[in-house]
Design a protein around this motif. Sequence first.
Motif, PDB file in Angstrom:
ATOM      1  N   MET A 120      -2.478   0.757  -4.380  1.00 60.62           N
ATOM      2  CA  MET A 120      -1.778  -0.516  -4.236  1.00 60.62           C
ATOM      3  C   MET A 120      -0.759  -0.685  -5.357  1.00 60.62           C
ATOM      4  O   MET A 120      -1.078  -0.467  -6.534  1.00 60.62           O
ATOM      5  CB  MET A 120      -2.766  -1.681  -4.262  1.00 60.62           C
ATOM      6  CG  MET A 120      -3.863  -1.621  -3.221  1.00 60.62           C
ATOM      7  SD  MET A 120      -3.259  -1.647  -1.515  1.00 60.62           S
ATOM      8  CE  MET A 120      -2.444  -3.247  -1.474  1.00 60.62           C
TER       9      MET A 120
ATOM     10  N   CYS B   3      -7.134   2.653  -0.818  1.00 58.32           N
ATOM     11  CA  CYS B   3      -5.685   2.504  -0.944  1.00 58.32           C
ATOM     12  C   CYS B   3      -5.172   2.624  -2.372  1.00 58.32           C
ATOM     13  O   CYS B   3      -5.855   2.252  -3.335  1.00 58.32           O
ATOM     14  CB  CYS B   3      -5.266   1.138  -0.396  1.00 58.32           C
ATOM     15  SG  CYS B   3      -5.745   0.860   1.324  1.00 58.32           S
TER      16      CYS B   3
ATOM     17  N   CYS C  14       0.854  -1.189   0.000  1.00 60.51           N
ATOM     18  CA  CYS C  14       0.000   0.000   0.000  1.00 60.51           C
ATOM     19  C   CYS C  14       0.890   1.239   0.000  1.00 60.51           C
ATOM     20  O   CYS C  14       1.621   1.486   0.965  1.00 60.51           O
ATOM     21  CB  CYS C  14      -0.922   0.001   1.217  1.00 60.51           C
ATOM     22  SG  CYS C  14      -1.943   1.483   1.365  1.00 60.51           S
TER      23      CYS C  14
END
Length: 571
Positions: free
Chosen positions: A270, A268, A253
Amino acid sequence: MTFIAPSADQLIAMRVSAGIEDLAAHDRFSAATPDLVAAIAEGIGALAEGEWAPLNRVGDTQGARWADGTVTLPAGYAEAYRAFVEQGWGSINGPVDFGGQGLPFTLATCVLETLGAANMAFTLLPILTVGAIESLLHHGTPEQQATYLPKLVSGKWSGTMNLTEPQAGSDVGALRTTATPITQGPHAGKYRISGTKIYITFGEHDLAENIVHLVLARTPGAPAGSRGISLFIVPKFHINADGSLGARNDVHCAGIEHKLGINASPTCVMTYGDNNECIGEMVGAENGGLRAMFTMMNSARINVGSQGVQIAERALQQARIYANTRIQSPRAGSPSKEPVAIIEHPDVRRTLLRMRALTEGARALLYYTAGQVDRGALGDEAAQLRAEVLVPMLKAWGTDVGCEVASLGIQVHGGMGFVEETGAAQHYRDARIAPIYEGTNGIQAADLVTRKLGYENGAVLQRLLADVIAEMEDVPEVASLARDAAAVAAWMASTDASLDDRLAGSVPFTTMCAVAVAGWQLARQARTTGDAAKTAVTMFFNRTIAPEARGLGAAAMAGAGLVYQLEAAAL
């Protein structure tokens, strides 16, 4: 504020609109007795009231926090999630072969609605896991199912859906994440995943033991656009042969978004394969990823429609409490000059009644849809098709209702609603994402007037509206709305309407259909229960909300010419 689970209205909706008793007559759902249904509604209500609701405000003010690739939720979230897992709430309609209880989807809908009304942001975690379960159940290999489904069904592991990239939002065909086959070594037969995904809900957190990412990516030489997309399982931690967790996968993340609302839900960024060691395995056929992902997304769209009901319920409860306790001004026309609670003033009373009618109408549509999903699971193909037609209505109108009711909740509070201290503003901020994600409401409407309108050459939608008309002859507002919606549907299906015409009128048309079905189901509930409050709410819905929706017919058939009269630069 104090939150009270809406169990009584849920039980009505499950019994009348979902037809839970009819579902229990089938062997597969025979465990769903009235006593069990009531126990589930009351039990999840207790968890929601006691552990999830108290965290709603702290989740908003403190939010999820990111540091060096790690995301931490506020104090109390880990314990509340552990209670959810240990009490088995995530397994309600999970497949029995993988540790689930095999109960109707309708009951799982009740669980998520209750938890979401208590804490909408938090409930995104189990919602995404449900979608991952559906995708693997329909498209995973037996080995993948055995490895992942028991832990996902229990909630010990959570799931995510990875579509969006910085350059590819709704146009998933533009994504660039790659999946390169591994031909040698311990990971032979799997793929190295490389790319960046954004807006990944609960992509990283400290609540579950492992996170199972479902990632869309392209294999070498894949066709351009959406035809060249495949789906991959990418776990946060590798799984050893004995099922235990192994080393950390090369997925991280890079940060979390700073959002308008749902602050307790980490959204998030990613990154996959920063060190070229992100290992994933394909789900389903190569280049069949979009089909597998849509299985997950369809489940998510129903649950996002439920989020509209959830946030509306929470905003309604808070506004009702405030209106009963806020003393201001005498009642107009009253001989007494003593100030009264604002709930006694006609416009505040109208506003609260509108909030309740919209909330209960959207709930009726939610459980009617859930009941059709369950019938489809039992092999009723007509119900399955009807459920697919209902999904865009529920997702679009349900989330519109959430925004409207949350906004009206602020209005009831007046100036106190516009300051953060009362918490009324949080509901509106939280609600505003729901019409956007899992396919914007415009995309839902486009789906209805293109793909879904074409089912059986329009007969699936027309049969639904015909059922509304047949039962609502004594409720002229709803019957007239359904007739108008049927006429618009016929026009859209004809050669008189171009594709641009259908798309330009798709949103008002979707609202017309959704309100017609909601009014129908509310009326059925009022007739069945004979409850005075339900009857009053239904009457308000039929006499105020249904006529508003009928008035959208002109907009639905206005055509695209009006939309394109101005050049883009002139807008």
